[in-house]
Design an enzyme around this catalytic site. Structure first.
Site, PDB file in Angstrom:
ATOM      1  N   PHE A 168       0.940  -1.248  -0.007  1.00 18.33           N
ATOM      2  CA  PHE A 168       0.016   0.035   0.078  1.00 18.33           C
ATOM      3  C   PHE A 168       0.714   1.241  -0.021  1.00 18.33           C
ATOM      4  CE2 PHE A 168      -2.386   3.068   2.431  1.00 18.33           C
ATOM      5  CZ  PHE A 168      -3.719   2.968   1.803  1.00 18.33           C
TER       6      PHE A 168
ATOM      7  N   ILE B  87       7.601   1.589   2.313  1.00 21.28           N
ATOM      8  CA  ILE B  87       6.250   0.763   1.962  1.00 21.28           C
ATOM      9  C   ILE B  87       6.626  -0.433   2.301  1.00 21.28           C
ATOM     10  CG2 ILE B  87       4.609   0.199   0.225  1.00 21.28           C
ATOM     11  CD1 ILE B  87       4.585   3.201   0.750  1.00 21.28           C
TER      12      ILE B  87
ATOM     13  N   GLU C  40       5.270   9.380   0.910  1.00 16.74           N
ATOM     14  CA  GLU C  40       6.299   9.508  -0.120  1.00 16.74           C
ATOM     15  C   GLU C  40       7.841  10.280   0.668  1.00 16.74           C
ATOM     16  OE1 GLU C  40       4.602  12.208  -3.151  1.00 16.74           O
ATOM     17  OE2 GLU C  40       3.463  10.548  -3.715  1.00 16.74           O
TER      18      GLU C  40
ATOM     19  N   GLN D 151      11.162  -5.580  46.154  1.00 18.96           N
ATOM     20  CA  GLN D 151      10.197  -4.496  45.999  1.00 18.96           C
ATOM     21  C   GLN D 151      10.390  -3.568  44.652  1.00 18.96           C
ATOM     22  OE1 GLN D 151       9.470  -2.480  49.722  1.00 18.96           O
ATOM     23  NE2 GLN D 151       8.912  -4.569  50.702  1.00 18.96           N
TER      24      GLN D 151
ATOM     25  N   GLU E 148       1.192   4.645  10.407  1.00 18.96           N
ATOM     26  CA  GLU E 148      -0.068   4.735  10.480  1.00 18.96           C
ATOM     27  C   GLU E 148      -0.510   5.880  11.337  1.00 18.96           C
ATOM     28  OE1 GLU E 148      -2.129   2.201   9.325  1.00 18.96           O
ATOM     29  OE2 GLU E 148      -0.556   0.898   8.734  1.00 18.96           O
TER      30      GLU E 148
ATOM     31  N   LEU F 296      15.930  -7.122  32.624  1.00 21.40           N
ATOM     32  CA  LEU F 296      16.962  -8.122  32.002  1.00 21.40           C
ATOM     33  C   LEU F 296      18.259  -8.137  32.236  1.00 21.40           C
ATOM     34  CD1 LEU F 296      14.142  -9.381  31.103  1.00 21.40           C
ATOM     35  CD2 LEU F 296      15.201 -10.243  29.103  1.00 21.40           C
TER      36      LEU F 296
END
Ligand code: FAD
Length: 388
Positions: free
Chosen positions: A133, A167, A137, A283, A367, A342
């Site tokens: 889609f 894209i 540009e 904690q 989006e 981690l």
């Protein structure tokens, strides 16, 4: 020692139908068997395996919420839950499914001629043909109304010139939905790969969404028959309606990325011993885990609420902005916090949180960026459009 899964903390499952739970479990199993064992390698290699497309077709998630043409025709909530589980695997996987189903297929399904639908949708639903889609540009991202790509009439044909940037699936797609200015405003065109004058290039050196192909499209005097135009799409509203569909998937998908990061982290924290006890017993660690689980639960509730609104046919674009803004922002914060818990292990591909965080940097941007969704909400609240 009993451990509660972060999404079970507020019993999200009790809000789902049996069918919705089943779909979620089926997709989760697919991700566990076909994706999780390999995804770190795909991410490291910067690739998305094309062979996965027909598998996703068999799973029924390509164009899952569309009716007919080989599509499953599920509810919006079921589609959202599939996105959640796919993105728990990787945002690149969910992006593939979103672009295929909610952008490329949806644009043809909603705005295409019967002939275009018959030609493309069944093969796309089966994962035999891949779509992309092209709206963004190089010089127009948040502001697509000013796009430069142009389509002009030449007898019964169209001649397209311009370029599209960032894209998803661009350089591997069999067909591109390309949006262009015409003398009648913005229109959509279906451009099959191998059309003379149409070339693509894969964008390399990405630090984010690496298990996804991102490309650039170039259109140099591309001649298309009159039948290549999507007859039902007139004006910018058409591509924006497709984006609303895809954003809806992100509202759920981002919950999946955060869920996987948090599950990984709780497991790690229970096993990593420092100062003679698991770091999960400190904690400060528990405070972080509790805050993240609360955020995750509220994001899941928001996604579910928006899904129910969509299924009732009542959802509005600004409500999807609320979901995308909140859930992606929180998912990114969760994935980063998890990475910290981690320690040094968190910077490798052995554990998912930093991969998810890096991916979510793209999800925050595509989006509609966080800033644009913030201003859409601002406009809804005040009546003033601050972004244009
Ligand atoms: P810009 O629009 O230049 O924005 C840059 C910064 O300025 C942002 O922080 C933005 O929020 C801010 N800004 C811009 N305007 C305003 C304003 N009015 N007020 C306040 N702040 C503002 N596009 C497609 O068409 N198809 C795809 O399949 C696709 N896939 C993508 C995949 C990836 C991995 C990525 C990264 C992008 C993809 N995109 C795709 C493009 C994406 O939608 C754009 O990147 C996005 O819309 C932002 O445009 P831009 O990158 O040009 O940034």
């Amino acid at each position: 020692m009993t451990v509660t899964d972060p999404l079970d903390l507020i019993d999200i499952d009790s809000l789902l139908s049996d069918e919705e739970r089943q779909i979620r479990e089926t997709v989760a199993r697919f991700v566990a068997d076909h994706v999780r064992p390999h995804v770190a390698d795909w991410f490291e290699a910067g690739t998305f395996p094309r062979e996965l497309a027909p598998e996703l077709g068999k799973l029924g998630v390509l164009g899952m919420h569309l009716e007919g043409y080989g599509c499953a025709g599920t509810s919006a909530v079921a589609y959202g839950l599939a996105c959640l589980e796919l993105e728990a695997g990787d945002s690149g996987l969910r992006s593939f499914v979103s672009v295929q189903g909610s952008l490329a297929m949806f644009s043809i399904w909603k705005y295409g001629s019967e002939e275009q639908r018959q030609e493309w949708l069944p093969r796309m639903a089966a994962g035999e043909a891949i779509g992309c889609f092209g709206l963004t540009e190089p010089d127009f991202g948040s502001d697509p109304a000013n796009m430069r790509t142009r389509a002009v009439r030449d007898g019964g044909d169209w001649i397209l010139n311009g370029s599209k940037m960032w894209i998803t699936n661009g350089s591997v797609a069999d067909v591109a939905t390309v949006w262009a200015q015409t003398e009648d405003g913005i229109r959509g065109f279906l451009v099959p790969k191998d059309t003379p004058g149409f070339t693509t290039r894969t964008i390399k050196r990405k630090l984010s969404l690496r298990a996804s192909i991102t490309g650039e499209l170039a259109l140099d005097d591309v001649r298309l028959p009159g039948s290549a135009m999507l007859p039902g799409a007139a004006g910018l509203g058409a591509p924006l309606s497709c984006l609303s569909e895809a954003r809806f998937g992100i509202v759920f998908g981002s919950v999946g990325a955060a869920l996987d990061a948090l599950r990984t982290t709780i497991d790690y924290a229970n096993n990593r011993v420092q100062f003679g006890k698991p770091i999960a017993a400190f904690q400060l660690t528990q405070g972080k885990l509790a805050d993240m689980a609360v955020d995750l639960g509220t994001s899941a509730l928001l996604a579910l609420h928006l899904g129910r609104l969509k299924d009732a046919g009542r959802i509005k674009p600004h409500q999807i902005s609320v979901g995308k803004l909140n859930n992606v922002r929180r998912a990114l914060a969760i994935a980063r916090e998890c990475r910290g818990i981690l320690g040094g292990s968190g910077i490798t591909l052995e554990y998912s949180p930093l991969r998810h965080a890096n991916n979510l940097e793209s999800v925050v941007t595509y989006e509609g960026t966080s800033e644009i969704h913030t201003l859409v909400i601002g406009q809804t609240l005040t009546g003033h459009a601050a972004y244009r």
